[in-house]
Write an enzyme that holds these catalytic residues in place. Structure first.
Site, short mmCIF file in Angstrom:
data_model
loop_
_atom_site.label_atom_id
_atom_site.label_comp_id
_atom_site.label_asym_id
_atom_site.label_seq_id
_atom_site.Cartn_x
_atom_site.Cartn_y
_atom_site.Cartn_z
N PHE A 149 49.78 -5.47 -25.03
CA PHE A 149 50.15 -4.19 -25.62
C PHE A 149 48.89 -3.40 -25.91
CE2 PHE A 149 50.86 -1.20 -29.04
CZ PHE A 149 51.96 -0.50 -28.56
N ASP A 234 40.39 -5.15 -26.26
CA ASP A 234 41.20 -4.41 -27.22
C ASP A 234 41.23 -5.22 -28.52
OD1 ASP A 234 43.17 -3.29 -28.78
OD2 ASP A 234 44.57 -2.96 -27.12
N LYS A 263 43.21 0.41 -36.26
CA LYS A 263 43.97 -0.16 -37.38
C LYS A 263 43.17 -0.42 -38.67
CE LYS A 263 48.10 -1.66 -35.08
NZ LYS A 263 48.16 -1.91 -33.65
C1 LIG Z 1 48.49 -1.12 -32.48
C2 LIG Z 1 47.80 -1.43 -31.22
C3 LIG Z 1 47.45 -0.42 -30.30
C4 LIG Z 1 47.87 1.01 -30.50
O1 LIG Z 1 47.30 1.59 -31.62
P1 LIG Z 1 47.87 3.01 -32.16
O2 LIG Z 1 46.97 3.31 -33.32
O3 LIG Z 1 49.29 2.79 -32.53
O4 LIG Z 1 47.72 3.97 -31.05
C5 LIG Z 1 46.73 -0.78 -29.20
N1 LIG Z 1 46.37 -2.06 -28.97
C6 LIG Z 1 46.69 -3.04 -29.82
C7 LIG Z 1 46.23 -4.44 -29.54
C8 LIG Z 1 47.42 -2.78 -30.96
O5 LIG Z 1 47.77 -3.76 -31.78
#
Ligand SMILES: *Cc1c(COP(=O)(O)O)cnc(C)c1O
Length: 407
Positions: A149, A234, A263
């Site tokens: 994701f 990521d 985050k």
């Molecule tokens: C939450 C998340 C995203 C997306 O972040 P947003 O701030 O909602 O755009 C991308 N990659 C990972 C691994 C995530 O947990």
């Protein structure tokens, strides 16, 4: 007006206005939160909950940490936004401190995880053009992982091979191919002369808490070195201390070429950042990329306050020390409820409890018993306490979990 009547009126209006005016892109729980302090939040009926969602791994310091609140109050009265046409001291300082954690390189600021990942995807395109001797549209393939994701933008969604995320939105961005997490051979098999990068979550969060092994990350690093590919990680969810290291990849003793983060970085303020290793950072030239809001004085003050508290309160060490017995206690639930709990997968405060059946009724029972958790994948309940959670609250979460399973 009587305050009870006033509260009831606001409560009714909130529900009605969601029904009438808010886009229906979420299946929201029918709970309204109005206040938070530390690990606790209160709903509009005055009920307290132990918040182990942390706003999906965002509130790294819990709700309204006094140092964070003071920093925000100060900054709001001084300077909030100027745009990236000019410098601001907070952006400079936050970039310097993130480079301190990530290693020699440069930082771009944006407002979310998806935007941080877009930056990495664009970086890989620039790298591909350089690799192909300046020819565009040739070397552009990115190898991602099954069940990944990476966010809801077109780039992030195209890197996310999940039907529930993509359905209805074709055509997606071309160039993304998918291999099996922790299967080095499956990644190696997809590399060809058109490949520019490998892009994965160090720990997959949304799909159920699946961590890359140390050997796998080491293997990917070697593959990328051998084929001149960017290794892009990521760390939007698993970074900023959540696993007891500042970045989760530190557990593997490797360094990527680029990192996406967001985050936890702002402790509740929207902020995202992309770090690019020194020898790749010059791929971006003036005009290549940008963000009106990225790196405002206010957002960066939030980021600085989060780093201050992580450092002053030794939170990395605290996460490491406190998470091990907590995860062990959760694992005992597997033994206590062998028909209901399949496995506990944990890395510090990014922990998933996989159930045999539907998670929805258990999630509801948890909430009724005062514990907020997040679903992940089809069958996993994620627990994401703030980094400064107390041992008492950790113990309480296990007790509530046990009670919810017993019911
Ligand atoms: C939450 C998340 C995203 C997306 O972040 P947003 O701030 O909602 O755009 C991308 N990659 C990972 C691994 C995530 O947990």
């Amino acid at each position: 007006m009587n305050t009870h009547i006033a509260r009831t009126a606001i409560r009714t209006a909130t529900a009605e206005f969601y029904d009438a005016y808010v886009l229906k892109n979420y299946a929201r729980a029918s709970v309204t939160f109005v206040r938070g302090h530390g690990t606790q939040v209160w709903d509009d009926e005055g009920r307290a909950y132990l918040d182990f969602t942390s706003g999906i791994a965002v509130n790294a310091l819990g709700h309204c940490h006094p140092h964070w609140v003071a920093a925000m109050r100060r900054q709001v009265t001084e300077l909030v936004h100027t745009s990236n046409l000019f410098r601001n001291p907070n952006q400079a300082e936050l970039a310097r401190r993130l480079v301190g954690y990530a290693g020699p390189g440069r930082v771009f600021f944006c407002n979310s995880g998806a935007e941080a990942n877009e930056t990495l995807i664009k970086l890989s395109r620039l790298h591909g053009v350089a690799k192909a001797g300046g020819v565009e549209g040739k070397c552009f393939k990115i190898i991602c992982a099954n069940n990944a994701f990476h966010g809801r933008t077109y780039g992030g969604m195209s890197a996310t091979p999940q039907e529930k995320v993509r359905k209805g939105f074709a055509p997606l961005v071309p160039g993304f191919v998918f291999a099996e997490l922790n299967n080095l051979q499956s990644f190696a098999a997809l590399i060809d002369e058109d490949t520019a990068a490998i892009f994965i979550e160090t720990i997959q969060g949304e799909s159920g808490v699946h961590a890359c092994t140390r050997e796998f990350l080491g293997g990917l690093r070697a593959l990328c070195d051998k084929h001149n590919l960017l290794l892009m990680l990521d760390e939007v969810q698993c970074g900023i201390g959540r696993t007891g290291k500042f970045y989760a990849f530190e557990h593997a003793g490797i360094r990527p070429d680029a990192i996406g983060m967001a985050k936890g970085l702002g402790g509740g303020m929207p902020i995202g950042a992309a770090w690019v290793r020194e020898d790749r950072a010059d791929l971006f030239h003036a005009g290549h990329h940008g963000s009106t809001f990225g790196g405002t004085p206010l957002a960066c003050a939030a980021g600085l306050a989060v780093l201050d508290v992580i450092e002053r309160e030794n939170l990395l060490e605290k996460v490491t020390r406190q998470s091990a017995p907590w995860i062990a206690a959760l694992e005992k639930l597997t033994a206590g409820f062998p028909q209901k709990v399949v496995a506990v997968r944990g890395a510090g405060y990014l922990t998933g409890v996989q159930l045999a059946g539907d998670i929805a009724p258990v999630m509801t029972r948890l909430r009724e018993n005062g514990l907020l958790a997040v679903g992940a994948g089809n069958n996993t309940i994620r627990l994401l306490p703030p980094l400064n959670v107390s041992e008492e609250d950790l113990a309480k979460s296990v007790e509530i979990f046990r009670k919810a399973l017993a019911d």
